[in-house]
Motif scaffolding. Structure first.
Motif, PDB file in Angstrom:
ATOM      1  N   ARG A   6     -13.649  23.135  26.028  1.00  0.00           N
ATOM      2  CA  ARG A   6     -14.351  24.307  27.264  1.00  0.00           C
ATOM      3  C   ARG A   6     -13.113  22.399  28.575  1.00  0.00           C
ATOM      4  O   ARG A   6     -14.164  21.019  28.584  1.00  0.00           O
ATOM      5  N   ILE A   7     -12.860  22.852  29.548  1.00  0.00           N
ATOM      6  CA  ILE A   7     -12.049  22.021  30.461  1.00  0.00           C
ATOM      7  C   ILE A   7     -12.600  22.556  31.573  1.00  0.00           C
ATOM      8  O   ILE A   7     -12.718  23.977  32.000  1.00  0.00           O
ATOM      9  N   ILE A   8     -13.020  21.826  32.381  1.00  0.00           N
ATOM     10  CA  ILE A   8     -12.990  21.889  34.182  1.00  0.00           C
ATOM     11  C   ILE A   8     -12.077  21.762  35.113  1.00  0.00           C
ATOM     12  O   ILE A   8     -11.352  21.155  34.905  1.00  0.00           O
ATOM     13  N   ILE A  34     -12.719  26.774  31.753  1.00  0.00           N
ATOM     14  CA  ILE A  34     -14.853  27.280  32.585  1.00  0.00           C
ATOM     15  C   ILE A  34     -14.871  28.246  33.740  1.00  0.00           C
ATOM     16  O   ILE A  34     -15.047  28.869  33.926  1.00  0.00           O
ATOM     17  N   VAL A  35     -13.371  26.845  33.981  1.00  0.00           N
ATOM     18  CA  VAL A  35     -14.255  27.551  35.577  1.00  0.00           C
ATOM     19  C   VAL A  35     -13.489  26.117  36.524  1.00  0.00           C
ATOM     20  O   VAL A  35     -12.563  25.628  36.175  1.00  0.00           O
ATOM     21  N   THR A  36     -12.695  26.725  38.102  1.00  0.00           N
ATOM     22  CA  THR A  36     -11.852  26.242  38.802  1.00  0.00           C
ATOM     23  C   THR A  36     -13.210  26.158  39.571  1.00  0.00           C
ATOM     24  O   THR A  36     -12.940  27.174  40.378  1.00  0.00           O
ATOM     25  N   LEU A  37     -13.350  24.557  40.376  1.00  0.00           N
ATOM     26  CA  LEU A  37     -13.876  24.457  41.415  1.00  0.00           C
ATOM     27  C   LEU A  37     -12.956  24.154  42.138  1.00  0.00           C
ATOM     28  O   LEU A  37     -12.280  23.416  42.220  1.00  0.00           O
ATOM     29  N   GLN A  38     -13.247  24.476  43.639  1.00  0.00           N
ATOM     30  CA  GLN A  38     -12.504  23.771  44.866  1.00  0.00           C
ATOM     31  C   GLN A  38     -12.890  22.872  45.454  1.00  0.00           C
ATOM     32  O   GLN A  38     -11.968  22.846  47.048  1.00  0.00           O
ATOM     33  N   SER A  39     -13.873  22.776  46.188  1.00  0.00           N
ATOM     34  CA  SER A  39     -13.932  21.421  46.456  1.00  0.00           C
ATOM     35  C   SER A  39     -15.451  20.730  46.578  1.00  0.00           C
ATOM     36  O   SER A  39     -16.094  21.070  45.409  1.00  0.00           O
ATOM     37  N   ILE A  40     -15.991  19.610  47.203  1.00  0.00           N
ATOM     38  CA  ILE A  40     -17.257  18.831  46.903  1.00  0.00           C
ATOM     39  C   ILE A  40     -18.051  19.547  46.465  1.00  0.00           C
ATOM     40  O   ILE A  40     -18.950  19.124  45.415  1.00  0.00           O
ATOM     41  N   THR A  41     -18.416  19.880  48.002  1.00  0.00           N
ATOM     42  CA  THR A  41     -19.436  21.027  47.856  1.00  0.00           C
ATOM     43  C   THR A  41     -20.376  22.030  46.242  1.00  0.00           C
ATOM     44  O   THR A  41     -20.936  21.998  45.603  1.00  0.00           O
ATOM     45  N   GLU A  42     -18.671  22.573  46.196  1.00  0.00           N
ATOM     46  CA  GLU A  42     -18.871  23.516  45.305  1.00  0.00           C
ATOM     47  C   GLU A  42     -18.520  23.232  43.607  1.00  0.00           C
ATOM     48  O   GLU A  42     -19.795  23.442  42.690  1.00  0.00           O
ATOM     49  N   SER A  43     -17.841  21.583  43.588  1.00  0.00           N
ATOM     50  CA  SER A  43     -18.382  20.889  42.164  1.00  0.00           C
ATOM     51  C   SER A  43     -19.895  21.049  42.334  1.00  0.00           C
ATOM     52  O   SER A  43     -20.541  19.677  40.616  1.00  0.00           O
ATOM     53  N   VAL A  44     -20.305  19.849  43.308  1.00  0.00           N
ATOM     54  CA  VAL A  44     -21.375  19.279  43.479  1.00  0.00           C
ATOM     55  C   VAL A  44     -22.947  20.419  42.643  1.00  0.00           C
ATOM     56  O   VAL A  44     -23.215  19.698  41.735  1.00  0.00           O
ATOM     57  N   ASP A  45     -22.718  21.475  43.167  1.00  0.00           N
ATOM     58  CA  ASP A  45     -23.461  22.522  42.547  1.00  0.00           C
ATOM     59  C   ASP A  45     -23.011  23.368  41.196  1.00  0.00           C
ATOM     60  O   ASP A  45     -24.120  22.928  40.754  1.00  0.00           O
ATOM     61  N   TRP A  46     -22.170  23.794  41.091  1.00  0.00           N
ATOM     62  CA  TRP A  46     -22.026  24.056  39.382  1.00  0.00           C
ATOM     63  C   TRP A  46     -22.075  22.990  38.806  1.00  0.00           C
ATOM     64  O   TRP A  46     -22.674  23.369  37.711  1.00  0.00           O
ATOM     65  N   LEU A  47     -21.457  21.454  38.881  1.00  0.00           N
ATOM     66  CA  LEU A  47     -22.110  20.996  37.483  1.00  0.00           C
ATOM     67  C   LEU A  47     -23.520  20.827  37.813  1.00  0.00           C
ATOM     68  O   LEU A  47     -24.285  19.912  36.619  1.00  0.00           O
TER      69      LEU A  47
END
Length: 259
Positions: A6-8, A34-47
């Motif tokens: 499972r890769i991000i 499982i997900v492609t994140l496009q920004s710092i903000t989106e990544s922090v929220d998802w992780l």
């Protein structure tokens, strides 16, 4: 090769993300992005909400809102990170030797296959990425990949004019428009916010004085004490607006100017 991996993906270029996902699944059909994140903000929220629901991260270094290091400074990452970068620097080799790998753009199937084999070796030998080790390596990579903006290509009178950042005395915002005032006295509009400029300009040369101004240290003429512990900056060329540093920020400004 490890199945059901499972890769991000942290990547703001859609074409690059699609290409990487295609190569990963071609190498190992058991891989799931499982997900492609496009920004710092989106990544922090998802992780933050999905703390351990993955095995491996492929992360670009430069994202639309800054460097991806900011993600890993804000939240603890307990899984391996493979950086995707356009920088072929000697220091990156240290990451390869210390357990964090990198993929150099433009990448191909062979390069991705090599880094997945390394990941499998780490897992097989029981090597774990300690957060303290990760932070030290992030600092090392950040130091060699941080590139501050050196010039601006500015639209002016139907032309494109290159203007060196060092030759801009200050940046000023009014009515949601940002202006750059050059040492020559010329005034330009720039297509950046002050927040973007604050991030991209060399902090040794430029200082965010207040909500309206970013100033060049070489353009400062005098600093005067103002009311209530604030500071009044006299700058060249002269500004029609007063440049005032708040009491809360005055000490930081004085230390910056005195370094």
């Amino acid at each position: 090769m490890t199945q059901n991996l499972r890769i991000i993906l942290i990547e703001d270029e859609a074409a690059t993300a699609r290409n990487l996902e295609f190569i990963l699944k071609e190498i190992n059909p058991g891989i799931e992005v499982i997900v492609t994140l496009q920004s710092i903000t989106e990544s922090v929220d998802w992780l933050t909400d999905n703390d351990r629901d993955y095995d491996l991260i492929f992360s670009d270094i430069r994202l639309s809102d800054g460097l991806s290091f900011e993600i890993f400074k804000q939240i603890e990452i307990g899984k391996p990170i493979i950086f995707v970068t356009a920088y072929n620097d000697y220091a990156i080799e240290a990451f390869r030797n210390n357990g964090i790998d990198y993929v150099l753009k433009p990448f191909d199937s062979e390069e991705i296959h090599r880094t997945l084999l390394k990941y499998n070796t780490l897992i097989a030998t029981g090597i774990k990425m300690q957060q303290t080790k990760t932070e030290a390596l992030l600092q090392q990579l950040e130091s060699v990949t941080k590139r501050y903006k050196k010039s601006f290509l500015i639209h002016y009178c139907g032309r494109l004019i290159p203007v060196e950042a060092a030759k801009i005395s200050w940046f000023y915002t009014a009515n949601e428009v940002v202006y750059a005032h050059a040492t020559t006295g010329q005034k330009y509009t720039v297509e950046f916010t002050l927040e973007q400029l604050e991030r991209d300009l060399d902090p040794e040369l430029f200082f965010r004085a207040n909500r309206q101004f970013i100033i060049n240290r070489n353009a400062i003429d005098t600093v005067e004490y103002f009311f209530n512990g604030r500071l009044l900056i006299k700058i060249y060329p002269l500004s029609q607006e007063q440049i005032i540093v708040s009491k809360a920020k005055a000490m930081v400004f004085r230390k910056w100017l005195d370094q």
